[in-house]
Design a protein around this motif. Structure first.
Motif, PDB file in Angstrom:
ATOM      1  N   LYS A  58       0.848  -1.339   0.080  1.00 48.39           N
ATOM      2  CA  LYS A  58      -0.158  -0.412  -0.085  1.00 48.39           C
ATOM      3  C   LYS A  58       0.353   1.391  -0.221  1.00 48.39           C
ATOM      4  N   GLN A  59       0.887   2.143  -0.762  1.00 51.23           N
ATOM      5  CA  GLN A  59       1.953   3.076  -1.286  1.00 51.23           C
ATOM      6  C   GLN A  59       1.661   4.643  -0.663  1.00 51.23           C
ATOM      7  N   GLY A  60       2.505   5.419   0.033  1.00 50.39           N
ATOM      8  CA  GLY A  60       1.846   5.772   0.617  1.00 50.39           C
ATOM      9  C   GLY A  60       0.831   7.901  -0.089  1.00 50.39           C
ATOM     10  N   ASP A  61       0.721   8.719   0.385  1.00 46.76           N
ATOM     11  CA  ASP A  61       0.175   9.315  -0.837  1.00 46.76           C
ATOM     12  C   ASP A  61       0.862   9.936  -1.711  1.00 46.76           C
ATOM     13  N   TYR A  62       2.340  10.532  -1.749  1.00 43.39           N
ATOM     14  CA  TYR A  62       3.051  11.320  -2.254  1.00 43.39           C
ATOM     15  C   TYR A  62       4.857  10.047  -1.659  1.00 43.39           C
ATOM     16  N   TRP A  63       4.663  10.263  -2.907  1.00 48.21           N
ATOM     17  CA  TRP A  63       6.861  10.255  -2.813  1.00 48.21           C
ATOM     18  C   TRP A  63       6.874  11.411  -1.681  1.00 48.21           C
TER      19      TRP A  63
END
Length: 306
Positions: A58-63
Motif C-alpha cells: 500500500k503506497q503512500g500518498d506521495y513520494w
C-alpha cells in the motif's frame, strides 16, 4: 660545443608536447567506463523505482525523498596478488567485459598505482567469500591487486606504494585496523593470495591489520618434559630422552575452531580455514595442521579480536 638556446628550447617543448599527446591505449575502455558511470548517475537522479514485490504494498500518498544520505563507505580492504605476469596484462584483464573481474587499485612491481574505479563503487574482486557474518565483501570492501605472479616476493617499491594507498584509505574511510585482510582470508577454499611472502607483519606495524605480540611464543611455549625409561629389574640405569617438541601452556578450554571463527574465518571447511590462517599469520609450513606454536599465535590473535 656551443648550444643554440632557442633550438634547445624548441626541442624541450616538442618533447613535452609529445609526452602530453601520447595516446592512452585504454582510451576506448575509458570511454565505456564513463558511459557506464553516467548511466548509474542517471539512475540515482530519478525517483526510486519499485523493487520486485513492492508494487503489492500500500503506497503512500506521495513520494518523499530523504535529505539524509551519502555514498557507500567501504569498511574493509582486501589485498590480492594478480597471479599474472605484468601490470599491463592485469589492466587488460580488468578492462575486458568478458572477464567479469576488477579491482579498485592495481599496483605494479615498480610502485605505479592505477586507480581503476571510484572507491564508492562496487568492484568485482572478492567473488564467493565470507568474513565473519559478511557474505558480500564486494559491497563492503575496496580491492587492491598487486602485480605478482603468485610465487615471487613483493618489491620494496610496490610495498611502499601499497602503504601509501592504505594510509589514504584508512584516513578517508576510517577503516578499522583489523579490517585489512587478504583474499585467502575471505575465500579459504578457493584462493591463496597474497602469497606467503607478503609482508603482513610490516603492514600491521603501520596499523593495517593485526599481528601477534612479540614474545608471545616464549611466554606460552615450553620444552616438553624429558621421557624417563627405567629398567624394571633395576639393574640397568634409566634412559632419559630429551624430546624435540614443545608444549604450550595456553588455557585448556581454548577452542581453535571457535577462535578462527571469532577472528572472521569461515570454519565450515576447517582445514581450509587453518591453511588460510597460517598463510596470513604463520607463513611457513602452510598446511591444515595446527602445531603448538600455531595455537599460541592463534590464541593471542583471538584475544585481540574479542
Amino acid at each position: 660545443m656551443k648550444y643554440n638556446a632557442s633550438a634547445l628550447l624548441s626541442v624541450l617543448l616538442a618533447c613535452a608536447t609529445l609526452t602530453a599527446c601520447t595516446p592512452n591505449p585504454y582510451a576506448s575502455t575509458n570511454k565505456a567506463h564513463h558511459k557506464q558511470v553516467k548511466a548509474f548517475a542517471k539512475q540515482l537522479r530519478v525517483t526510486p523505482a519499485l523493487t520486485p514485490g513492492e508494487e503489492q504494498l500500500k503506497q503512500g500518498d506521495y513520494w518523499v525523498g530523504t535529505t539524509n544520505f551519502s555514498m557507500r563507505r567501504p569498511n574493509f580492504v582486501v589485498i590480492h596478488h594478480t597471479a599474472q605476469n605484468s601490470t599491463e596484462q592485469t589492466l587488460n584483464t580488468f578492462t575486458q567485459p568478458s572477464t567479469q573481474v576488477s579491482a579498485h587499485y592495481v599496483i605494479g612491481r615498480d610502485g605505479k598505482v592505477y586507480h581503476m574505479l571510484n572507491d564508492n563503487l562496487r568492484a568485482w574482486h572478492g567473488g564467493a567469500a565470507r568474513w565473519g557474518n559478511d557474505t558480500d565483501l564486494n559491497s563492503s570492501s575496496i580491492g587492491i591487486e598487486l602485480d605478482n605472479n603468485g610465487a615471487e616476493p613483493f618489491s620494496e617499491a610496490q610495498t611502499a606504494s601499497l602503504l601509501q594507498v592504505l594510509d589514504m584509505l584508512k584516513k578517508t574511510y576510517n577503516i578499522p585496523t583489523a579490517n585489512f585482510i587478504g583474499h585467502s582470508d575471505i575465500a579459504p577454499t578457493r584462493k591463496n593470495d597474497p602469497n606467503h611472502t607478503f609482508p603482513w607483519k610490516k603492514l600491521a606495524e603501520h596499523g593495517y591489520g593485526l599481528w601477534y605480540d612479540e614474545g608471545i611464543l616464549e611466554k606460552y611455549l615450553q620444552p616438553a618434559a624429558p621421557i624417563v625409561i627405567s629398567d624394571s629389574t633395576g639393574t640397568a640405569p634409566a634412559i632419559i630422552l630429551q624430546p624435540q617438541d614443545t608444549v604450550s601452556t595456553i588455557p585448556f578450554i581454548f577452542n581453535p575452531k571457535e577462535a578462527l571463527r571469532i577472528i572472521g574465518f569461515d570454519t565450515r571447511d576447517l582445514p581450509a580455514a587453518i591453511r588460510a590462517f597460517k598463510l596470513h599469520f604463520v607463513q611457513d609450513e602452510v598446511n591444515d595442521v595446527l602445531t603448538e606454536k600455531d595455537k599460541v599465535i592463534l590464541y593471542n590473535l583471538y584475544q585481540k579480536y574479542m
